[in-house]
Structures are given as structure tokens and as C-alpha cells.
Design a protein around this motif. Structure first.
Motif, short mmCIF file in Angstrom:
data_model
loop_
_atom_site.label_atom_id
_atom_site.label_comp_id
_atom_site.label_asym_id
_atom_site.label_seq_id
_atom_site.Cartn_x
_atom_site.Cartn_y
_atom_site.Cartn_z
N THR A 388 17.69 -12.70 -3.71
CA THR A 388 16.55 -13.22 -3.24
C THR A 388 15.61 -13.27 -4.36
N TYR A 389 15.81 -12.44 -5.46
CA TYR A 389 14.70 -12.15 -6.61
C TYR A 389 13.36 -11.83 -6.06
N PRO A 390 13.34 -10.44 -5.61
CA PRO A 390 12.05 -9.97 -5.09
C PRO A 390 11.27 -9.74 -6.02
N GLU A 391 9.90 -9.73 -5.80
CA GLU A 391 8.82 -10.01 -6.82
C GLU A 391 7.59 -8.96 -6.27
N GLU A 392 7.10 -8.38 -7.02
CA GLU A 392 5.78 -7.67 -6.75
C GLU A 392 4.69 -7.87 -7.74
N SER A 393 3.57 -8.39 -7.34
CA SER A 393 2.43 -8.74 -8.17
C SER A 393 1.39 -7.79 -7.88
N THR A 394 0.71 -7.62 -9.02
CA THR A 394 -0.41 -6.84 -9.13
C THR A 394 -1.70 -7.46 -9.72
N VAL A 395 -2.76 -7.55 -9.13
CA VAL A 395 -3.98 -8.02 -9.82
C VAL A 395 -5.04 -7.07 -10.06
N THR A 396 -5.49 -6.86 -11.18
CA THR A 396 -6.31 -5.91 -11.48
C THR A 396 -7.63 -6.56 -12.23
N ALA A 397 -8.70 -6.30 -11.58
CA ALA A 397 -9.90 -6.95 -12.03
C ALA A 397 -11.26 -6.07 -12.24
N GLN A 398 -11.95 -5.96 -13.18
CA GLN A 398 -13.15 -5.22 -13.36
C GLN A 398 -14.49 -6.01 -12.68
N LEU A 399 -15.02 -5.25 -11.65
CA LEU A 399 -16.29 -6.23 -10.83
C LEU A 399 -17.68 -5.23 -11.03
N SER A 400 -18.40 -5.86 -10.67
CA SER A 400 -19.90 -5.32 -10.54
C SER A 400 -20.50 -5.91 -9.20
N MET A 401 -20.99 -5.04 -8.47
CA MET A 401 -21.51 -5.73 -7.15
C MET A 401 -23.23 -5.49 -7.34
N ASN A 418 -32.16 -6.44 -10.55
CA ASN A 418 -30.92 -5.84 -11.14
C ASN A 418 -30.45 -4.60 -10.06
N CYS A 419 -30.66 -4.98 -8.92
CA CYS A 419 -30.05 -4.16 -7.94
C CYS A 419 -28.55 -4.26 -7.83
N ARG A 420 -27.81 -3.10 -8.32
CA ARG A 420 -26.42 -3.31 -8.63
C ARG A 420 -25.73 -2.04 -8.64
N THR A 421 -24.29 -2.10 -8.66
CA THR A 421 -23.63 -0.85 -8.79
C THR A 421 -23.84 -0.25 -10.27
N GLU A 422 -23.96 1.24 -10.19
CA GLU A 422 -24.29 1.87 -11.32
C GLU A 422 -23.24 1.67 -12.38
N ARG A 423 -22.02 1.36 -12.02
CA ARG A 423 -20.93 0.88 -13.12
C ARG A 423 -19.98 0.09 -12.43
N PRO A 424 -19.00 -0.78 -13.21
CA PRO A 424 -18.27 -1.55 -12.70
C PRO A 424 -17.04 -0.72 -12.04
N PHE A 425 -16.49 -1.24 -11.29
CA PHE A 425 -15.36 -0.59 -10.34
C PHE A 425 -14.10 -1.63 -10.58
N GLU A 426 -13.02 -1.15 -10.39
CA GLU A 426 -11.97 -1.61 -10.17
C GLU A 426 -11.03 -2.08 -9.03
N GLN A 427 -10.88 -3.50 -8.84
CA GLN A 427 -10.27 -4.06 -7.52
C GLN A 427 -9.07 -4.30 -7.61
N VAL A 428 -7.93 -3.67 -7.06
CA VAL A 428 -6.77 -3.69 -7.49
C VAL A 428 -6.08 -4.51 -5.86
N LEU A 429 -5.37 -5.55 -6.18
CA LEU A 429 -4.75 -6.32 -5.07
C LEU A 429 -3.24 -6.52 -5.47
N LYS A 430 -2.60 -6.42 -4.20
CA LYS A 430 -0.95 -6.55 -4.47
C LYS A 430 -0.32 -7.58 -3.54
N GLY A 431 0.68 -8.23 -3.86
CA GLY A 431 1.23 -9.04 -3.21
C GLY A 431 2.76 -9.19 -3.33
N TYR A 432 3.28 -9.01 -2.14
CA TYR A 432 4.99 -9.14 -2.34
C TYR A 432 5.62 -10.44 -1.98
N GLY A 433 6.64 -10.82 -2.44
CA GLY A 433 7.54 -12.04 -1.92
C GLY A 433 8.91 -11.96 -2.65
#
Length: 513
Positions: A388-401, A418-433
Motif C-alpha cells: 500500500t506504500y503507507p505515507e506520513e506527511s508533516t507540515v511545519t510552519a512558523q506563524l504570528s497572530m 501591532n497587537c500580536r503574539t509576542e513571538r512566532p509560534f510553530e504550527q505542526v499539522l500531520k496527515g496519513y495516507g
């Protein structure tokens, strides 16, 4: 029985790497052939081990395959059927169980060979509907009989694709066969025991290929095939290519030859037992290409009164910035990059968020997620030693709100620019297929990605008064816990090498909660 590990590694390696994108077809559209198809058929005598002893079973295997293909091209056999004729002696066990019907699930090993290179594929989950069992001494006759008192079980289904990495004459040859036979009584209830799995091997050493395919040198590892109205190779054109709306990547036209040379060098190193020879990193200029897509979804922060909609976010993708094939570990690791874009800025579209300030006052704000730092990284890990060739994907982005247009209980509140988060934060999303058949999340086809993020405290909020504590208490994560859940749905990629494909221009997906 012993197996030479070097020989075992040597056989499939050329198929896995020689075409550069045999596994990467999960990321880049294949170059479909316009050659004619052939309906192939072969009859193979098998010896199947039943509890009562070995039985001869004639098996007719059919499939539709192309007459010719290009190196690296994904080939999907069509109209596959495996018809097993069981004699009355093989059915004795089931008649003794007072079975009235018999069905089957077949798993066929298929040997794909070109030159000295061979790789086995598993055609599994081929299902045969139930057929009536003849009464003792009664022959079925006609096409449904597998001999006097016998039956034919015809299993069909979808099977994995195959790609050949070097030119020449390729063959597709059936090998071992497993049959899982399920029996039922007259009223449709399973017998006891309900099923029997039988292992079958070809009855002799004669090779009986299902089909032969002429594999021609491709023009490049990701070059699209000509369409029905395109000129044949070598013929001139009187104008520019159709719809050059997206830049095609600069592909090395000799990429496939270079990869073959690289593969052969690695194989020679394997013979010398060089332990560092296994992972092969393909130069990015050979396989890198660009794509576009959209993603949309929801962020369900713990402190928000409901989920905030995200997107649709337009994404520019650079595929295959790094491509590593490790045939020893049976893995392929691909690294790609993503840039968000909205009105010329690196951000997602603004969205409305609702939360409770001071613990009870309804507050609305326009929220923007801005991409900061380097592009987001997409890492895809594929296991190639399972069908089946299983696959795991990880998306990592640096964001500021960032927040603006804030209203508390309907009254505007000036929070400044300039009302924002005091520093960027890491958003990690995963997908499996999985690739065969395509299911779940795959970079090329899209799907759902989920994950959590830790939102930092806010800074720079307020004009004349410090509103940082207000938004920190209302939105930011508690302690160091990543408690803000995000689910994004990605649409299929519109790849630059296939601008006329069904996924171009890129579509906006329907977000899922």
C-alpha cells in the motif's frame, strides 16, 4: 533457507530509483501513455495445498496493459481478473460442511522484470462473488465448471501501479497465489469453520508471462505525456505551447540517465559491502517542480467561543527540494516547501474570531495568521516494502497572530496596529495516507491535516492603555501546553508540469470540522 541480502537489495533498487519518481508519483503527476492497450491472458497450472492434500488448480489471469510505456511512467493494470477452477476433489471439504455456496479473496504475487532487475508486487483483495456448489456427483457444465463437479471462482479488483526505471523489454509474470475461501450454508450463514486459506505455487518451472511491455527512454523524469492533439515527438509546432500560465521547472533532460548511472554506482558499492552506500539522494534540479493549491479549515482554540474559520489559504509549493531513496530501509523521504499568499503578503486571509474577555464579555476581532521566517516545510515519509506504500506527511510552519478591528460587547476597542503574539509560534499539522490505492492524505491529492499549536502571550495591544493581559488571558495557551486544535483540508495540487490537468487551476476545498 538463506537469502543474499546484497542480491535482494540489488533486484528492486533500479526499479525504485532508476525512474527517479516511481515513488514520487505521489507528488508529481505521472506521464500517462497514449500507446494502445493490450488485453492479456495467461493460463497457469498451480498446485494448491488443501488440508486433504495437494490439488491441481488451473488459473486464468487477465489484465489490460499498455503495449509500450516510457521510463518512470506509472502503469496501472486494468480489468484484472483471476479465475481459479476448483475440481470436485478440492470441494470435498466444503460439501462435508454442508456448504451451499463458496466465495474467495485472491492475493496474487506478480513479478515485474526488465533486464536483470526484478521487483515483486502484490495484487491483493481481489474478490470473487459466491457461486453455488454442485451436489455430489453433479457437474456444473458450461463455462462455470472447473471440471466434473467443479466450480470457477472469478476474482476481480484494483491493483497497484508499476513503473520501470530503464528502457527495454519488460514482462509482468504471475507467481505465488493465495486463496481465502469462505463457505456458507443454504440459509446464508457461515459454515464452521467459516473459511480456509490455501497457498498455491506454479506447478512447474515454466515462466508464463501475462504481458510484455516495450519500455522506451523517457524525455525526463517528470515530463508530461503529449495529449491526443499534441504533435508527435520530433514534429515542429507553429506557435507557443498551449496555456503556458505557470512556469515549468527547469528539468535536466538527461536526468533519467544520470539517475541510472548513480544507481549503478550504488549497486557496485553494495557489492563491495560499503555500509554507507544505501541512501541515494537525488539532485534536486533533476526532480524539483512547482505547484499551487488551496487549504481551508478551522482553529478550535480552547478559549474561543467556537471554531474560527481559516482560509481559503492560497499556497505556492516547491516539490522535491530534497529526495532521498533508501532501499536498505525501504523508505523514501521527500522534503518540499510552502509559501502562503494573500494579496501579495505571506499570510492567510483575515478571519473573524469570537472569544470572552474578562471571562464573560463577548469580544470579536479580526484575526490574521502571518507566515514568518523561512517557508513552511512539508516532510513526507513513505514505506515502500508494503503493497500500500503507507505515507506520513508533516507540515511545519512558523506563524504570528495579529488582531485588529476589536469590539467588546459591540463597542469598538482601539488595540493599535501591532497587537500580536509576542513571538512566532510553530504550527505542526500531520496527515496519513497510502498510495495504493490512494487513500487518506497525500500531498498530490490533498486531504485532511490536523494538529495542535501553543499560542504565546500577546504584546503591543492597546492605545493609551495596556490590553496585553486581556488578549493573553482570553486567547493564549495555558502554560506550555499546545492546546489549540487545527484541522485543515487541502485540495489536490495543480502541478506546473501539468497545467491542463483536472486539478488546474487549483480548486478551493470544502473545510471539515
Amino acid at each position: 533457507m538463506t537469502v543474499d541480502a546484497r542480491a535482494a537489495a540489488r533486484r528492486p533498487l533500479h526499479l525504485a530509483v532508476g525512474g527517479a519518481l516511481v515513488v514520487a508519483t505521489a507528488l508529481i503527476p505521472s506521464a500517462e501513455s497514449v500507446a494502445a492497450d493490450q488485453t492479456s491472458e495467461v493460463t497457469i497450472p498451480y498446485t494448491c495445498l488443501f488440508p486433504s492434500g495437494p490439488e491441481k488448480v488451473d488459473v486464468v489471469i487477465k489484465a489490460v496493459l499498455p503495449v509500450s510505456a516510457r521510463t518512470g511512467q506509472e502503469i496501472r493494470p486494468g480489468d484484472v481478473s483471476v479465475e481459479a477452477g476448483l475440481e470436485q476433489s478440492a470441494l470435498a471439504r466444503f460439501t462435508a460442511l454442508e456448504a451451499s455456496t463458496l466465495s474467495a479473496v485472491a492475493e496474487l504475487t506478480v513479478r515485474n522484470t526488465i533486464g536483470e532487475h526484478t521487483a515483486d508486487a502484490s495484487w491483493q483483495e481481489l474478490r470473487a462473488p459466491a457461486v453455488a456448489l454442485p451436489t455430489t456427483g453433479e457437474g456444473e457444465g458450461g463455462e462455470e465448471a472447473g471440471g466434473e463437479g467443479g466450480v470457477v471462482l472469478a476474482a476481480t479488483g484494483d491493483v497497484p501501479t508499476v513503473a520501470f526505471g530503464s528502457p527495454g523489454r519488460a514482462t509482468v509474470t504471475p507467481a505465488a497465489l493465495n486463496l481465502t475461501l469462505a463457505s456458507f450454508t443454504q440459509d446464508g450463514t457461515p459454515t464452521s469453520p467459516p473459511q480456509l486459506t490455501v497457498a498455491c505455487e506454479p506447478a512447474d518451472d515454466e515462466e508464463r508471462p501475462l504481458a510484455g511491455i516495450t519500455v522506451r527512454d523517457g524525455v525526463g523524469p517528470t515530463a508530461p505525456a503529449p495529449g491526443p492533439s499534441d504533435p508527435a515527438p520530433g514534429e515542429g509546432t507553429s506557435g507557443p505551447p498551449a496555456k503556458p500560465t505557470r512556469p515549468a521547472p527547469g528539468l535536466d533532460p538527461d536526468a533519467h540517465r544520470k539517475i541510472d548511472d548513480l544507481t549503478e554506482a550504488r549497486l557496485d558499492a553494495l557489492d563491495d559491502e560499503d555500509p554507507g552506500s544505501c541512501p541515494i539522494e537525488i539532485p534536486p534540479e533533476w526532480v524539483m517542480t512547482t505547484a499551487e493549491t488551496y487549504a481551508a479549515g478551522y482553529a478550535n482554540a480552547v478559549k474561543l467561543d467556537g471554531a474560527a474559520a481559516l482560509g481559503p489559504a492560497f499556497m505556492k509549493v516547491v516539490l522535491n527540494k530534497r529526495y532521498i531513496n533508501d532501499s536498505c530501509a525501504s523508505t523514501v523521504d521527500v522534503t518540499s516547501e510552502v509559501q502562503f499568499e494573500y494579496e501579495g503578503k505571506r499570510q492567510l486571509p483575515p478571519t473573524k474570531a469570537t472569544f470572552l474577555s474578562y471571562g464573560f464579555m463577548p469580544t470579536t476581532a479580526t484575526m490574521v495568521l502571518e507566515q514568518v521566517g523561512p517557508p513552511a516545510v512539508v516532510q513526507t515519509h513513505t514505506v515502500t516494502n508494503t503493497p500500500t506504500y503507507p505515507e506520513e506527511s508533516t507540515v511545519t510552519a512558523q506563524l504570528s497572530m495579529r488582531l485588529y478591528d476589536v469590539k467588546v460587547n459591540g463597542v469598538p476597542l482601539d488595540v493599535g496596529p501591532n497587537c500580536r503574539t509576542e513571538r512566532p509560534f510553530e504550527q505542526v499539522l500531520k496527515g496519513y495516507g497510502q498510495s495504493y490505492p490512494p487513500a487518506g492524505y497525500l500531498v498530490a491529492y490533498g486531504g485532511n491535516l490536523t494538529g495542535y499549536a501553543h499560542i504565546p502571550p500577546f504584546k503591543g495591544c492597546g492605545v493609551g492603555e495596556d490590553l496585553d493581559p486581556l488578549f493573553t488571558s482570553a486567547i493564549s495557551s495555558v502554560g506550555k501546553k499546545a492546546d489549540n486544535y487545527t484541522k485543515m483540508t487541502q485540495a489536490p495540487l495543480c502541478v506546473a508540469t501539468n497545467p491542463d490537468g483536472p486539478d488546474c487551476p487549483p480548486k478551493v476545498p470544502e473545510p471539515e470540522r
